[in-house]
Enzyme design. Structure first.
Site, PDB file in Angstrom:
ATOM      1  N   ASN A   1     -24.719  -6.174  -5.899  1.00  0.00           N
ATOM      2  CA  ASN A   1     -24.886  -5.104  -4.909  1.00  0.00           C
ATOM      3  C   ASN A   1     -26.182  -4.333  -5.144  1.00  0.00           C
ATOM      4  OD1 ASN A   1     -22.714  -5.693  -3.365  1.00  0.00           O
ATOM      5  ND2 ASN A   1     -21.478  -3.923  -3.927  1.00  0.00           N
ATOM      6  N   CYS A  12     -19.999   0.706  -0.469  1.00  0.00           N
ATOM      7  CA  CYS A  12     -20.216   0.227  -1.841  1.00  0.00           C
ATOM      8  C   CYS A  12     -21.619   0.350  -2.430  1.00  0.00           C
ATOM      9  CB  CYS A  12     -19.756  -1.212  -1.931  1.00  0.00           C
ATOM     10  SG  CYS A  12     -17.973  -1.322  -1.708  1.00  0.00           S
ATOM     11  N   ASP A  69       0.861  -1.186   0.000  1.00  0.00           N
ATOM     12  CA  ASP A  69       0.000   0.000   0.000  1.00  0.00           C
ATOM     13  C   ASP A  69       0.894   1.232   0.000  1.00  0.00           C
ATOM     14  OD1 ASP A  69      -3.261   0.231   1.030  1.00  0.00           O
ATOM     15  OD2 ASP A  69      -2.052   2.068   0.935  1.00  0.00           O
ATOM     16  N   PHE A 117     -28.984  -5.520  -6.431  1.00  0.00           N
ATOM     17  CA  PHE A 117     -30.103  -6.359  -5.971  1.00  0.00           C
ATOM     18  C   PHE A 117     -30.212  -6.321  -4.444  1.00  0.00           C
ATOM     19  CE2 PHE A 117     -31.633  -9.526  -9.332  1.00  0.00           C
ATOM     20  CZ  PHE A 117     -31.265  -8.731 -10.397  1.00  0.00           C
TER      21      PHE A 117
END
Ligand SMILES: NC(=O)C1=CN([C@@H]2O[C@H](COP(=O)(O)OP(=O)(O)OC[C@H]3O[C@@H](n4cnc5c(N)ncnc54)[C@H](O)[C@@H]3O)[C@@H](O)[C@H]2O)C=CC1
Ligand SMILES: O=C(O)[C@H]1O[C@H](OP(=O)(O)OP(=O)(O)OC[C@H]2O[C@@H](n3ccc(=O)[nH]c3=O)[C@H](O)[C@@H]2O)[C@H](O)[C@@H](O)[C@@H]1O
Length: 481
Positions: A220, A272, A33, A222
């Site tokens: 996601n 999200c 990272d 749904f």
């Protein structure tokens, strides 16, 4: 020894790689990272994210075949398989602002892979990305390849926070999309072999690239749609005297619908659902499908409606003003068992209350005051950028917002309590003790349906619980101003 490197040591990169390392002792896994702070956290006793069971997994394999490092170039260069699990936030400016995915971090990771690679690589999309991103990434890699060959795979992640380790140990499915060429199939097989070490074969689905990319956005959408459906019904329950828990139970008994993911709430949060639906909406618009875009946009509209409906209930119940009144907020994380606050409904609810000049006292077992100040000072979508690129908090907020050490301290001298996260401990609080320490009338607004409404009414509270029959006090108050 197969070497895996994952770019991005976040909520997805960290847990997924830790589980791969645990289940595949013959594979070396390095998570890299750009954030030194995050990597230092992963190498310390206090991991940078709270996730039940994660400490144990990391403890078992860190230093054995699991490593966390900021030496991004070296480890990417050495790897056979490179996962990319970087942020894919919603764009805040330019073309597609407020909807399209911002692929800046993804593109810079792809360019970096091209710069440092000297051997052939499988590059795996782990981040959630728009359909056809693999094609764009392929172009960047191929145009800068210097003889190195790449295969791009889409391997979206379906874990949910709070249950990440459980979800990774026993996933409903693992999805791998690849090119339908001999090289593409070989790459799919190589990744399948990794998961097959612990996931039953029939749960590993392989598809073409675009199906895999779109399946993630669709799944996601749904899931979020179910919550907006039950939340829409919750408003009707309040208007009619029906009880949303009973309705959801009855509806969910239909085997075709199923009982899960039907809990009414103050609104869904998390990094999200909103981002991915906005992304889906944008893609539909780009492909000339405005009706489809409009259909999915409604899922977010209902979610926003649910949050503002909640704030309006609070304010209108309390004589139409909360100015100068202390309101206890129990729970700030977007769901229980996580310290994650990205897109948590608590941000919108607190901002709504602060806008009406309330004094807010927040208690959450996993969220720090620093995080709360950062969140309340941030503009929409800023939160989803790497931390060092986020704006700093606004010190003015300090006057109106305080943190409490526990629920009782938050509620002391408060006029109202708002429950915004379903932490288990909120189910068994001594509400009589809280009532005794509050101004009267004392209100409870339960955005997660965790309290026993009848019991609290017996104590003397005026209670509002999402989608439940209304307290007499609230019946004549307008739900939405
Ligand atoms: N959070 C979740 O539960 C899930 C997230 N996803 C997707 O996974 C992706 C990552 O999400 P999170 O892990 O939650 O994000 P995160 O923000 O926790 O982690 C992303 C990490 O990538 C690092 N990064 C960004 N650019 C980099 C670069 N060029 N080189 C090295 N490191 C870089 C950032 O510093 C950050 O630590 C997103 O696309 C998200 O939509 C998918 C499933 C579940
Ligand atoms: O792509 C992602 O990031 C992930 O998004 C969600 O996972 P997550 O956001 O971590 O958590 P969920 O359990 O889905 O909850 C999301 C939000 O919906 C709310 N929710 C959930 C379920 C429900 O019945 N009602 C409800 O209001 C939760 O409180 C929370 O605010 C999906 O469940 C994962 O499959 C997906 O991988």
């Amino acid at each position: 020894m197969v070497k895996i490197c994952c770019i991005g040591a976040g909520y997805v990169g960290g847990p997924t790689m830790a589980v791969i390392a645990l289940k595949c002792p013959a594979i070396e896994v390095v998570v890299v990272d750009i954030s030194e702070q995050r990597i230092a956290g992963w190498n310390s006793e206090r991991l940078p994210i709270y996730e039940p069971g994660l400490d144990d997994v990391v403890r078992q394999c860190r230093g054995r075949n699991l490593f966390f490092s900021t030496e991004v170039h070296r480890h990417v260069g050495d790897a056979d398989i490179v996962f990319v699990s970087v942020n894919t936030p919603t764009k805040t400016c330019g073309l597609g602002a407020g909807k399209a995915a911002d692929l800046t971090y993804w593109e810079s990771a792809a360019r970096m892979i091209a710069d440092v690679s000297r051997s052939d690589k499988i590059v795996v999309e782990k981040s959630t990305v728009p359909v056809k991103t693999a094609e764009a990434i392929e172009k960047i890699l191929v145009h800068n390849s210097r003889g190195v060959r790449y295969q791009i795979l889409s391997n979206p992640e379906f874990l949910a926070e709070g249950t990440a380790i459980q979800d990774l140990f026993a996933p409903d499915r693992v999805l791998i999309g690849g090119r339908e060429t001999p090289e593409g199939r070989a790459a799919v097989k190589a990744l399948k072999d990794v998961y097959a070490q612990w996931v039953p074969e029939e749960r590993i689905i392989t598809t073409n690239l675009w199906s895999a990319e779109l399946s993630k956005l669709a799944a996601n959408a749904f899931l979020a749609q179910r919550i907006s459906s039950v939340n829409a019904i919750s408003a009707l329950c309040e208007a009619t005297g029906a009880d949303v828990t009973q309705v959801a139970h009855s509806v969910g008994k239909d085997a075709r619908i199923g009982p899960r993911f039907l809990s009414a709430s103050v609104g869904f949060g998390g990094s999200c659902f909103q981002k991915d639906i906005l992304n889906l909406v944008y893609i539909c618009e780009c492909y000339g499908l405005p009706e489809v875009a409009g259909y999915w946009r409604e899922v977010i509209r209902i979610n926003d409606y649910q949050k503002s409906r909640f704030v309006n209930r609070v304010v209108s119940s309390m004589f139409n003003t909360v100015a100068g009144k202390k309101v206890a907020v129990l729970g700030f994380a977007f769901k229980k068992d996580t310290g994650d606050t990205r897109e948590t409904p608590a941000i919108d609810v607190c901002k709504g209350l602060l806008g009406d000049k309330a004094v807010v006292s927040i208690y959450d077992p996993q969220v720090t005051g620093e995080q709360v100040s950062r969140d309340l000072a941030m503009n929409k979508f800023d939160w989803d950028h790497p931390r060092h690129l986020q704006p700093l908090s606004d010190s003015d907020l300090a006057k109106q917002v305080g943190m409490a050490a526990d629920a009782y301290e938050a509620a002391r001298d408060a006029h109202a309590v708002c429950i915004l996260t379903e932490w288990d401990e909120f189910r068994s609080l001594d509400y009589k003790r809280m009532f005794d320490a509050m101004h009267k009338p004392a209100f409870i607004f339960d955005g997660r349906n965790v309290v026993d409404v009848a019991k609290l009414r017996e104590i003397g509270f005026v209670v509002y619980s999402i989608g439940k029959p209304l307290d007499d006090w609230l019946k004549d108050m307008p739900a939405v101003a």
